[in-house]
Design a protein around this motif. Structure first.
Motif, PDB file in Angstrom:
ATOM      1  N   GLY A 260       0.800  -1.256  -0.024  1.00 32.54           N
ATOM      2  CA  GLY A 260      -0.050   0.067   0.149  1.00 32.54           C
ATOM      3  C   GLY A 260       0.830   1.361   0.125  1.00 32.54           C
ATOM      4  O   GLY A 260       0.583   2.114  -0.788  1.00 32.54           O
ATOM      5  N   VAL A 261       1.648   1.301   0.803  1.00 34.79           N
ATOM      6  CA  VAL A 261       2.784   2.393   0.960  1.00 34.79           C
ATOM      7  C   VAL A 261       3.371   2.545  -0.437  1.00 34.79           C
ATOM      8  O   VAL A 261       3.537   3.771  -0.893  1.00 34.79           O
ATOM      9  CB  VAL A 261       3.846   2.315   2.038  1.00 34.79           C
ATOM     10  CG1 VAL A 261       4.784   3.210   2.042  1.00 34.79           C
ATOM     11  CG2 VAL A 261       2.967   2.275   3.202  1.00 34.79           C
ATOM     12  N   GLY A 262       3.912   1.494  -0.964  1.00 35.81           N
ATOM     13  CA  GLY A 262       4.578   1.593  -2.111  1.00 35.81           C
ATOM     14  C   GLY A 262       3.723   1.976  -3.339  1.00 35.81           C
ATOM     15  O   GLY A 262       4.072   3.045  -4.191  1.00 35.81           O
ATOM     16  N   LEU A 263       2.295   1.683  -3.350  1.00 37.61           N
ATOM     17  CA  LEU A 263       1.483   2.206  -4.485  1.00 37.61           C
ATOM     18  C   LEU A 263       1.139   3.662  -4.041  1.00 37.61           C
ATOM     19  O   LEU A 263       1.307   4.464  -5.147  1.00 37.61           O
ATOM     20  CB  LEU A 263       0.141   1.525  -4.062  1.00 37.61           C
ATOM     21  CG  LEU A 263       0.229   0.082  -4.860  1.00 37.61           C
ATOM     22  CD1 LEU A 263      -1.143  -0.697  -4.797  1.00 37.61           C
ATOM     23  CD2 LEU A 263       0.416   0.109  -6.489  1.00 37.61           C
ATOM     24  N   ALA A 264       1.003   4.134  -2.871  1.00 39.72           N
ATOM     25  CA  ALA A 264       0.926   5.508  -2.734  1.00 39.72           C
ATOM     26  C   ALA A 264       2.214   6.450  -3.213  1.00 39.72           C
ATOM     27  O   ALA A 264       1.699   7.221  -3.774  1.00 39.72           O
ATOM     28  CB  ALA A 264       0.678   5.686  -1.027  1.00 39.72           C
TER      29      ALA A 264
END
Lengths: 507, 639, 101
Positions: free
Chosen positions: B428-432
């Protein structure tokens, strides 16, 4: 017997004041300044003696043997720094208020100089007194010159302000008198002979009976009235609003310090048990003063009143430091007393220069002064920054010490007090924004036509220089203050805060 | 040490490293005090001081390069500062791999901006003061990064705050500038509370705030307190680095002259929060909860900054939003340092350095545009400036390509590392982080298109012209840095930062070739660029902002409600309380004490009626009184 | 009690009462003044009498003090009376509001 340096120090300005009763006319202010500078010289001469041997200056001569009262003068680190503060501020105030005359009255600059010198002498004696009776007498006597300074040289409603000042001061003094009388009889019970010597009484009265509580509370009440804490502070804004800035400097910078000074010198030293028990109450009072004073300063519409409120807030910090019972907090308060003296002096005097030009102390009457008088506004900003305790200024060091000391015992109190530092930024910068920035209003353009004169620059930047030098090299003062704070704690048998991981890391 | 035929003693160089700070500080003092004597040439003293500091930093850096990795970090004690009884604080400098990088960034970018300002401020009657404040800033910022204890750092920390205050409000005749300056200082003060509270906790636990002591003893501190310290430091970082929730001051800070925005509010000061967290890595290593908080704050700020960047028309505010967002990336990496491995700290610093170059480049470019259009900042009044300002356009384009991350420009490497690290931590952090990169591309393209392309929408009477050489040469220098910094630093910085970023026995391979994530990032960036061109490049841009019902735009134009929230939650209550305090004080408390006085007077009016003025009645009362006393005594005797 | 002493004390009491009544009922300031003196002398008489009875000197010393104070008082009091008489052409103490604020 050695040269009675402290006695001379205390009496010299009083002699100067007495000489100024003579009709010397124009020479009056020169004589006043001369005596103030001579006093400064004597005070400076005391420093090397003290550094050589802290007890060398002590002087004890029996005064009224039947009461056990002595003409006893001595200084510790705190006393010495306060003496130096007083001796420095007095000539500065005389210099800054060089051509003062009472508005529509017969008060001359000669009378001003005489009153200021009298006040200086009495304050010096208070800071040096090792005898409670002597302390009390001088404490009460300081009211008289200050009363006339406010009432003689102030604004429109000066007599009302002076009366209020006097009544609050007298109320405190009379409450204190109860304790002073009590000390005489209780010291007889505790020691065997009546004595008023602080060093002789020590902690012998503390913790014994409920009477110790009465004695301590009466002293404390007087000091709370003096170092004005909410809710008995209202005389200060009124007096500051009406008095001339020079008088306000002496009132807030020196006279009110007797309150916090007395809390340490008498309440804490003589009654440690009771003081420790009342510490939570005092801390809450201090926090109320800090926040309330800061909020009132933000809301204040009058420049001089604003500075008075900031002082209420600052006195809250000082009281907080005292009742942390740590050497850091206590030393912080002792240093704070000195720094606040210089920083408030700078604020009051620079605002005085401004008000003298514009003829009004209302914030609403200003705007855009910066474009008319950039140096004046720079001086005001510098004074203001010392008021909001910017690192690099000496006020920062003392405020940091007070907060760090209280954090180690009461983190919640430190958090609330730290909010006061944010509010400090608001009241200083808001005041600066409202008066100095923006486009200059027509009235300002008309009235403020000159920037600071050489004399005014000397006063403003001289004070700023002191604050900055003490901020960069605080050990100039801390080297005498910190040992005093530690000794005070040792004398009253309180263990200092120790960091759990405090031992040195081998390099 | 042997360098060609010259010999010099590196210890001497370290020993006098305080000169780095002293030179600009002294120059600032001279400019403010004796400046009027040489008013017309005064700015050159400022430039000289900054360049001298830069030269010293370069020499120091060179000496460090020549020394073995183990001996690079040196603590230079300067003086005893505060002896407070329970603890002492000495004043000292820590010259190490981290601080020298900052010193280089500050002095080189600072010197370039000093030179640029000579041209930019040429017409300002108060140019001397401007240079004094800039010098003051350089000194304070260097103190901040070179300090060897938190308290010394704090002096620099508030010092840069002061310099920022003075420079934002430099044009004091503008009420908006004065208000913005005050706002910046006060919001920074709120952040500073965090730093002071962190220091108090350190004193209470360790009896010291020097980096060496605290990091050595941090294992012994109660874990709850370590986490608390982590949060306190995060609060401080939020204030200085304009991270949510203390972000609102940065947009207003654009009131300052543009070189100030470039130097202080883009390249150096606002990154101090990242420095603080990277410097405190030993604390965050033991405070995973605080590290997660750093990551969350960073992610929120990435989006808030980008959101603002997408919807503003003011060129400087778009860049300010972008700065917030990019610092969010740095904070993200700094937070990840404790979560996925300390190499992320190196990524944070890497992005910080490249960002310092390309953002300064773009801000100065924006300044050049403003210089050409009589100080206009509304992009709706620009358009087609690429022909009128060729040098500005080309250099700006370099910065643009660097920030959106086109290989092989600077931003590509530094941002790509952070996105990959984010994916490594959590999908999720990566996608953000990935989406953030796309947004960056979108708003920067919008800015570029609206400013330099399309039809001219110039306000009547504006004749854009290229800036003088003294402004374009700094632009070219920074553009070169934007192009080359990534390639130059990519492999080197992780080794250089080894004391912080390396785990013993582990080596981190640096990728030069695009990874799958790198390709995905590039694809997102391309998407963002295309979207912006499709929206703003095809048709005419209206000269006034069109009415819109799009909630995203409305919220963005209002700074994502940053000011509204501050006003309702803090400013209004405090102002109401302060008004109340003033009223209560004068009409409540003071009236109460006055009432006490009036009551006493009224009572005396009552009692004085006894005083009839008849002597014989007084005598009678006296006699009766005496009789009464006598009777009482008699009763006492009998009883 | 010693009969002589008793007689003296009685005399003093009578003198005192005469003085007291005089102060209370007379209007003329001069008469009042003389009555006050009478009371003071009654007190003096007691001082001396008891000093004699107890063989001490304290009472006699006190009597001297009273006499000195009374003399001073006469000086001040008479001058006030003269001043008031000059201003008001009367020595009556019942002139209203003379002492009122």
């Amino acid at each position: 017997m050695t040269f009675p340096l402290l006695t001379c120090l205390g009496l010299l300005p009083i002699i100067g004041a007495a000489i100024l009763i003579l009709p010397v006319r124009a020479a009056g202010k020169w004589i006043g300044l001369g005596f103030a500078l001579a006093t400064l010289g004597l005070a400076a001469a005391a420093v090397p003696v003290y550094l050589g041997d802290p007890t060398a200056l002590t002087q004890t001569v029996p005064w009224i043997p039947a009461f056990g009262a002595y003409w006893a003068l001595s200084v510790d680190g705190m006393g010495l720094t306060m003496v130096l503060l007083t001796a420095l501020l007095t000539p500065l105030v005389l210099f800054a208020e060089w051509n003062i005359t009472g508005k529509g009255t017969k008060w001359t600059s000669q009378a001003f100089a005489a009153l200021v010198l009298l006040l200086e002498g009495l304050s010096l004696l208070v800071f040096m007194a090792d005898d409670i009776l002597l302390f009390y007498i001088c404490f009460e006597a300081t009211l008289i010159p200050m009363y006339f300074l406010i009432g003689g040289f102030g604004g429109e409603r000066r007599s009302q302000a002076a009366l209020k000042f006097l009544l609050f001061g007298l109320a405190g003094g009379l409450i204190m008198l109860v304790s002073v009388v009590g000390i005489g009889s209780f010291s007889q019970q505790a020691i065997g002979a009546p004595t008023y010597l602080i060093s002789q009484i020590g902690v012998s009265l503390s913790g014994g009976s409920t009477w110790a509580w009465v004695l301590m509370l009466c002293f404390l009440a007087a000091f709370i009235l003096k170092a004005p804490m909410v809710p008995v502070h209202t005389w200060l804004p009124t007096a500051a609003e009406e008095a001339t800035p020079g008088s306000s400097v002496l009132m807030v910078g020196i006279l009110d310090k007797i309150g916090t000074f007395g809390m340490i010198r008498i309440c804490l030293t003589l009654f440690p048990v009771e003081s420790a028990a009342i510490a939570p109450v005092m801390i809450v009072l201090a926090l109320v003063s800090i926040i309330y004073g800061a909020l009132a300063a933000i809301g204040s519409k009058n420049l001089l009143r604003l500075v008075a409120y900031t002082s209420v807030s600052h006195f809250g910090f000082m009281v907080l430091g005292i009742y942390t019972f740590t050497s850091v907090g206590l030393g912080g308060t002792m240093f704070y007393q000195v720094n606040h003296g210089f920083s408030t002096a700078a604020l009051f005097l620079v605002l005085g220069f401004l008000i003298k030009r514009r003829g009004s102390a209302n914030v609403a009457d200003y705007g855009g002064v910066q474009s008319q008088a950039p140096i004046l506004s720079g001086a005001l900003l510098l004074a203001g920054l010392s008021g909001l305790a910017l690192p690099g200024m000496s006020t920062f060091v003392s405020e940091f010490e007070v907060l760090a000391g209280s954090w180690s015992r009461y983190p919640w109190a430190a958090i609330v007090a730290a909010l006061g530092t944010v509010l400090a930024a608001v009241y200083i910068l808001l005041m600066y924004q409202r008066t100095m920035t923006g486009p200059a209003t027509p009235e300002v353009e008309e009235t403020i036509t000159t920037d600071l004169t050489l004399k005014e620059k000397l006063v403003a930047f001289g004070l700023a220089a002191v604050v900055i030098i003490l901020g960069l090299i605080p050990n100039l003062a801390l080297s005498v203050i910190t040992p005093t704070a530690q000794e005070t704690l040792t004398q009253i048998g309180v263990a200092d805060h120790q960091a759990p991981l405090g031992e040195e890391v081998p390099a | 040490m042997e360098i060609g035929t010259l010999t010099f003693d590196a210890t001497g160089l370290y020993q006098y490293s305080w000169l780095l700070i002293a030179i600009p500080a002294l120059s600032a003092l001279l400019l403010l005090t004796f400046g009027p004597l040489f008013d017309r040439k005064a700015h050159w003293l400022g430039v000289f001081a900054s360049c001298a500091s830069c030269g010293y930093a370069l020499a120091l850096f060179y000496a460090m390069l020549r020394t073995g990795a183990a001996e690079r970090a040196v603590d230079v004690p300067v003086a005893e500062w505060i002896s407070a009884g329970s603890w002492t604080v000495s004043f000292g400098l820590q010259i190490d791999q981290l601080s020298i990088l900052f010193a280089l960034l500050i002095t080189t970018v600072g010197s370039i901006i000093h030179i640029y300002s000579v041209g930019y401020m040429a017409d300002d009657p108060r140019r001397r003061r401007f240079f004094a404040y800039l010098n003051l800033f350089i000194a304070a910022m260097l103190l901040l990064v070179l300090a060897d204890s938190y308290l010394t750092l704090f002096v620099g920390w508030e010092g840069v705050g002061l310099a920022s205050y003075l420079l934002i409000g430099f044009w004091q005749h503008k009420p908006s500038a004065a208000a913005a300056a005050k706002k910046a200082f006060v919001m920074n003060r709120i952040g500073d509370l965090g730093l002071t509270m962190a220091m108090f906790s350190m004193f209470a636990w360790c009896g010291s705030v020097s980096f060496a002591d605290v990091f050595a003893k941090v294992d012994g501190i109660d874990p709850g307190w370590v986490t608390a310290i982590g949060f306190f430091l995060l609060l401080a970082a939020c204030g200085k680095s304009a991270q949510v929730p203390l972000q609102a001051w940065l947009l207003d800070a654009m009131e300052g002259p543009t070189p100030v925005s470039a130097l202080i509010h883009a390249a150096t000061m606002v990154t101090a929060g990242v420095y603080l967290i990277v410097r405190s890595n030993a604390i965050y290593a033991l405070a995973p909860v605080a590290s997660v908080a750093v990551v969350i704050v960073a992610l929120v700020t990435i989006f808030v900054g980008a959101w603002i960047g997408c919807s503003k028309d003011d060129i400087k505010k778009v860049l300010a939003g972008s700065t917030m967002s990019q610092i969010g990336y740095m904070m993200l990496a700094a937070g990840l340092g404790a979560l996925i491995g300390p190499v992320a700290y190196a990524f944070a610093i890497f992005h910080l350095l490249t960002h310092g170059c390309f953002k300064a480049n773009m801000f100065l470019g924006a300044g050049s545009v403003m210089h050409a259009t009589d100080g206009d900042v509304d992009m709706r009044h620009f358009g087609a400036l690429r022909k009128a300002l060729p040098v500005t356009f080309l250099t700006f384009a370099c910065g643009y390509l660097a920030i959106i991350g086109i290989p092989p420009l600077a931003g590509y490497f530094s941002k790509d590392h952070i996105v990959e690290a984010a994916f490594e931590y959590h999908l999720g952090v990566g996608l953000a982080a990935l989406i953030g990169a796309g947004l960056t591309a979108f708003y920067m393209t919008r800015l570029l298109v609206m400013t330099f392309f399309g039809k001219a929408r110039w306000v009547e009477g504006v004749h854009p012209h290229e800036s003088p050489k003294i402004m374009t040469i700094p632009l070219i220098l920074l553009a070169l840095a934007s192009i080359g910094a990534g390639v130059a630093l990519n492999a080197w910085i992780i080794d250089w930062m080894a004391p912080i970023s390396a785990v013993a026995g582990e080596t981190h391979a640096v990728s030069w070739m695009p990874t799958p994530i790198g390709i995905a990032t590039l694809a997102t960036v391309a998407l963002g660029v295309l979207a912006a061109i499709w929206l703003f490049g095809r048709c005419e841009v209206p000269s006034t902002p069109p009415q819109t019902k799009n909630p995203l735009v409305i919220v963005g134009r209002r700074d994502v409600f940053g000011d509204v929230i501050n006003d309702t939650l803090v400013v209004k209550p405090v102002m109401a309380l302060s008004t109340a305090a003033d009223v209560v004080d004068q009409s409540g408390l003071d009236r109460m004490w006055n009432g006490l006085g009036k009551g006493t007077l009224a009572l005396s009016q009552l009692t004085r009626k006894v005083q009839t003025g008849r002597v014989r009645s007084y005598a009678l009362v006296t006699v009766l009184g005496a009789l009464l006393v006598g009777v009482l005594l008699l009763i006492g005797q009998l009883g | 009690m010693n009969p002589t002493l008793l007689a003296v004390v009685t005399l003093a009491a009578v003198l005192f009462c005469i003085g007291l009544v005089g102060v209370l009922i007379r209007r003329n300031a001069l008469i009042i003044f003389m009555c006050v003196e009478l009371m003071l002398n009654a007190a003096n008489l007691l001082f001396v009498a008891f000093a004699w009875a107890h063989g001490g000197l304290d009472g006699q010393v006190a009597a001297f003090f009273v006499m000195v104070v009374a003399a001073a008082e006469v000086v001040v009091g008479l001058s006030i009376i003269v001043a008031v008489y000059r201003a008001r052409r009367t020595t009556s103490v019942d002139v209203p509001d003379a002492l009122r604020l």
